[in-house]
Design a protein around this motif. Structure first.
Motif, PDB file in Angstrom:
ATOM      1  N   ARG A  52      23.701  11.654  15.830  1.00  0.00           N
ATOM      2  CA  ARG A  52      22.958  10.394  15.910  1.00  0.00           C
ATOM      3  C   ARG A  52      21.684  10.497  16.735  1.00  0.00           C
ATOM      4  O   ARG A  52      20.629  10.026  16.313  1.00  0.00           O
ATOM      5  N   SER A  53      21.758  11.095  17.897  1.00  0.00           N
ATOM      6  CA  SER A  53      20.557  11.142  18.744  1.00  0.00           C
ATOM      7  C   SER A  53      19.482  12.020  18.111  1.00  0.00           C
ATOM      8  O   SER A  53      18.297  11.673  18.142  1.00  0.00           O
ATOM      9  N   ARG A  54      19.896  13.129  17.529  1.00  0.00           N
ATOM     10  CA  ARG A  54      18.910  13.999  16.875  1.00  0.00           C
ATOM     11  C   ARG A  54      18.285  13.297  15.666  1.00  0.00           C
ATOM     12  O   ARG A  54      17.072  13.362  15.448  1.00  0.00           O
ATOM     13  N   ALA A 102      18.014  10.068  15.231  1.00  0.00           N
ATOM     14  CA  ALA A 102      17.149   8.996  15.728  1.00  0.00           C
ATOM     15  C   ALA A 102      15.799   9.564  16.154  1.00  0.00           C
ATOM     16  O   ALA A 102      14.749   8.973  15.867  1.00  0.00           O
TER      17      ALA A 102
END
Length: 184
Positions: free
Chosen positions: A154-156, A158
């Motif tokens: 998710r963070s990557r 985003a």
């Protein structure tokens, strides 16, 4: 001599605690067996199992004395029953969790394809502004739906989407500036 007597007393207290903890372990086993997979959501089941396992570990840690080489832990029979009960409950939730992981991986692949397509359009200097705006709106929608992706991605994802939206905004600004310069 006093230290030796206190060590003996401490060991006796630990033995009583071990006896008490074995009763608590039995209650933990009963609680695991009480979990009804038909009534609970699989995420609630996994959260409950994590909580009960953490309590089990706390009981094991509470029985360790400083300087003790031997760890007091649950009797093997209790440990096996606890593991078996946890496994049975988790097996009921496993199909849902596996299917959800498959869908998340599929969503991740679709997002990667979308980002690659959008980057190709942004790199094309002749792409119409309306197409860039559609990709920008789609990227905004994708960033709102990150829960559909695997948690570790998710963070990557985003960050990739934010970078894509910045690139699209920069391309749109260049196009709008060119149009404005042409009008002037």
């Amino acid at each position: 001599g006093r230290l030796t007597r206190m060590t003996g007393r401490l060991r006796e207290m630990r033995d009583w605690q071990h006896w008490s903890n074995n009763k608590r372990r039995e209650r933990l086993i009963e609680r695991v067996e009480e979990i009804d997979p038909a009534e609970l959501h699989p995420d609630a089941i996994t959260a409950r199992l994590k909580e009960l396992r953490a309590r089990w570990k706390e009981l094991d840690r509470s029985e360790v004395m400083p300087g003790d080489k031997r760890r007091f832990a649950a009797p093997q029979g209790q440990w096996r029953r606890f593991q078996k009960a946890c496994k049975q409950v988790f097996e009921a939730a496993r199909p849902y969790l596996e299917r959800r992981n498959e869908l998340r991986e599929q969503s991740l692949a679709e997002l990667r394809a979308f980002i690659d397509d959008a980057r190709a359009v942004v790199a094309d200097a002749d792409a119409p502004a309306a197409t860039l705006i559609r990709y920008q709106r789609a990227a905004r929608q994708a960033i709102r739906n990150l829960e559909e992706l695997p948690p570790r991605q998710r963070s990557r994802s985003a960050a990739d989407l934010r970078g894509l939206m910045d690139d699209i905004s920069a391309a749109l600004d260049r196009r709008f500036e060119a149009v404005e310069a042409e009008k002037r």
